[in-house]
Design an enzyme around this catalytic site. Sequence first.
Site, PDB file in Angstrom:
ATOM      1  N   LYS A 110       5.700  37.191  59.565  1.00  0.00           N
ATOM      2  CA  LYS A 110       5.084  36.028  60.200  1.00  0.00           C
ATOM      3  C   LYS A 110       6.108  35.212  60.995  1.00  0.00           C
ATOM      4  CE  LYS A 110       1.088  36.560  57.873  1.00  0.00           C
ATOM      5  NZ  LYS A 110       1.333  37.635  56.926  1.00  0.00           N
TER       6      LYS A 110
HETATM    7  C1  LIG Z   1       0.343  38.622  56.484  1.00  0.00           C
HETATM    8  C2  LIG Z   1       0.933  39.851  55.905  1.00  0.00           C
HETATM    9  C3  LIG Z   1       0.309  41.092  56.056  1.00  0.00           C
HETATM   10  C4  LIG Z   1      -1.022  41.255  56.751  1.00  0.00           C
HETATM   11  O1  LIG Z   1      -0.977  40.969  58.122  1.00  0.00           O
HETATM   12  P1  LIG Z   1      -2.316  40.588  58.899  1.00  0.00           P
HETATM   13  O2  LIG Z   1      -1.890  40.210  60.259  1.00  0.00           O
HETATM   14  O3  LIG Z   1      -2.938  39.464  58.148  1.00  0.00           O
HETATM   15  O4  LIG Z   1      -3.175  41.802  58.875  1.00  0.00           O
HETATM   16  C5  LIG Z   1       0.957  42.190  55.538  1.00  0.00           C
HETATM   17  N1  LIG Z   1       2.126  42.088  54.874  1.00  0.00           N
HETATM   18  C6  LIG Z   1       2.735  40.912  54.696  1.00  0.00           C
HETATM   19  C7  LIG Z   1       4.005  40.863  53.941  1.00  0.00           C
HETATM   20  C8  LIG Z   1       2.174  39.753  55.210  1.00  0.00           C
HETATM   21  O5  LIG Z   1       2.787  38.567  55.035  1.00  0.00           O
END
Ligand SMILES: *Cc1c(COP(=O)(O)O)cnc(C)c1O
Length: 497
Positions: A110
Site C-alpha cells: 500500500k
Molecule cells: C491490501 C493487501 C492485499 C490485497 O490487495 P487488494 O488491492 O485489496 O486486492 C494483499 N496483500 C496485502 C499484504 C495487502 O495489504
Amino acid sequence: MIKYVSSRNKQEAVSSHEAVIHGLAEDGGLYTPDHIAQKILPQEILNCSYPEMAAKIIGTLLDDYSAEEINACVHGAYDAHFDTEEIVPLTKINDGYLMELWHGPTSAFKDIALTILPHLMISAYQKEKRNDTIAILTATSGDTGKAALAGFSDVSHTAITVFYPEIGVSPIQKRQMQTSVGRNVDVIAVKGNFDDCQRMVKQAMSDPEVLASLDGVTLSSANSINIGRLVPQIVYYYSSYAKLVNSGAIADGDRVNFAVPTGNFGDILAGWIAKQLGLPIHKLICASNRNHVLTDFLQTGVYSIKRPFHTTMSPSMDILISSNLERLLFMMSGNDDAFVKEMMQQLKQNGRYAVPQELRKKIQESFCGYWTNEEECSAAMHDLFQCEHVLIDPHTAVAMHAAKQYKAETGDKAPCIILSTASPYKFSHDVLKAVADEDIADDFAAMDRLHELSKMPIPQGLAELKKMPVRFRRSIEIKDGMHVIADRMKEIAHAED
Ligand SMILES: *Cc1c(COP(=O)(O)O)cnc(C)c1O
C-alpha cells in the site's frame, strides 16, 4: 483527455484531479476512466528509473495534471521513503519471481500508492485554489490504515481517520496504527469486520448527519476506491517486466503471468489496466484465501456474499465485498453503467448477482482464480524457507500457492511473477509457526526469533515499533459509526491548521 465517470452513471464525469480529491462519486459509483486509448509499450520504459517510469505512466492516466506537477508528486513519493532505490526489487526463486512490494515506510504494498496520493491530492487542491480541509476516511483490513496514516500525517489541509476491524488485523498491524503520529490523524477500532468498516466509510459520503457536520470540510477516501490509489500501482507491473527484459530472462514482447493476492481487487485491477495499456500480460492469477468469493465468481460468473466470513492468517484479504470489481464490470461491459448499477443493487438487496455468460468468458480471457486454505498457506511458507531460505508473508504465500495450482492445471510455461505484498515480519507469529513450528505468543519476540533464523533484515519501521507509545485505543459499535464520523468532522472543522 480522459474523463473519469461514475461506474453507475457515466453522465457524472470529472477530470482526473477532481476524481482524486473526491474519491468516490456522489451516486456511490467508482470513478473509472471512460477510455484508455494511449498505449505505453515496454520499449518506451526499458531504460527508465522507477520515478521516470512512474511519471510517464501516472501522467498518461491522470492527464489533467501538468508534467511538472506529476514530476513533483513522483519525486516527493519515491526519492526518500523507500529503503531501496529500486523501489520494487525482483527476486528469482525456483518457481518464478517475487516482486517485493514492501520496501516502503510501513512494509506493505500500500505504500507504493499511499506515499504519492497525498502529493496528488495537495496538487489537486492547489490547482483548485481551495481553502477547505480534506477529511480522509479510510477503512482498512490491516495495511492500508498505517500506510495512509503515514502518508497523510501532518499534511496541511488534510485530516485522516482510519477504521479497522477490532478482531482480524495482526498484532503488529494493530500496533502500527495505534502508535501513529501527527496532529491530524485519528484511529478507531470497529466491532465488526473489514466489510463493515468499508460500508461505514462509503455510507458516510451520503449520510445526512455526516453531511450536515461538514463545515468547511470535504470528504474523501484513501481506499483503493480512489483512482489516485489505483493508478500508481500500474507502475510496478511495468517495472518488473522491464527488469526481466533487461536481465535477458525474457525478450521484449514475451508474455508473462502475474499472481496477485487479492482482497479489494485494486492491485490486480491495476495489472489489468497495465494490460490495456499494452504490457504483454497473458493471465492475471487472482489468489484468495478461505474468503474465496472472487475465485467462485471467476469460475461461475456468480458473485455471492451469502457465505460465512473467516478470519485468516492473511487478514488483508479477509474481504467479501471487493469494491474494485465494479470498475472491471464497467470497463469490460463497454461502459454499461445501467448494467453495473443493476448488479450493485442486486448485491445490496439479495447479497448476490450473476453476470451474463458472454461477460464471464471475456473476464476469463484475462483472469483466473484459485484459493488457498490455511494449511496450504503455512506449507507454502514452510517449503520456500526450507528449500530456498526465503521468507514470505502469508499473503504472498497464498499467491504462490495459486500460481502453483495454475501451472499444474494448465501446464503454462510463461514466467510467473508473484506479487509479494507485505514483509513477513508484519505477521511474525504466524510466519514463525509455519517455517519453524515454534509458537511464540509475543509478536515482537517472534520477530526477533525470525530474524535470528533467517538473517533477513527487520524493516526499520517495524523494529522501532515496540518503543513507540500507544496513542489510540478507542473502539466503537458499528451502529454508532455515522455519529462518530459526524463528531470527528466537527472536530476537524474547528481544528487550527
Ligand atoms: C491490501 C493487501 C492485499 C490485497 O490487495 P487488494 O488491492 O485489496 O486486492 C494483499 N496483500 C496485502 C499484504 C495487502 O495489504
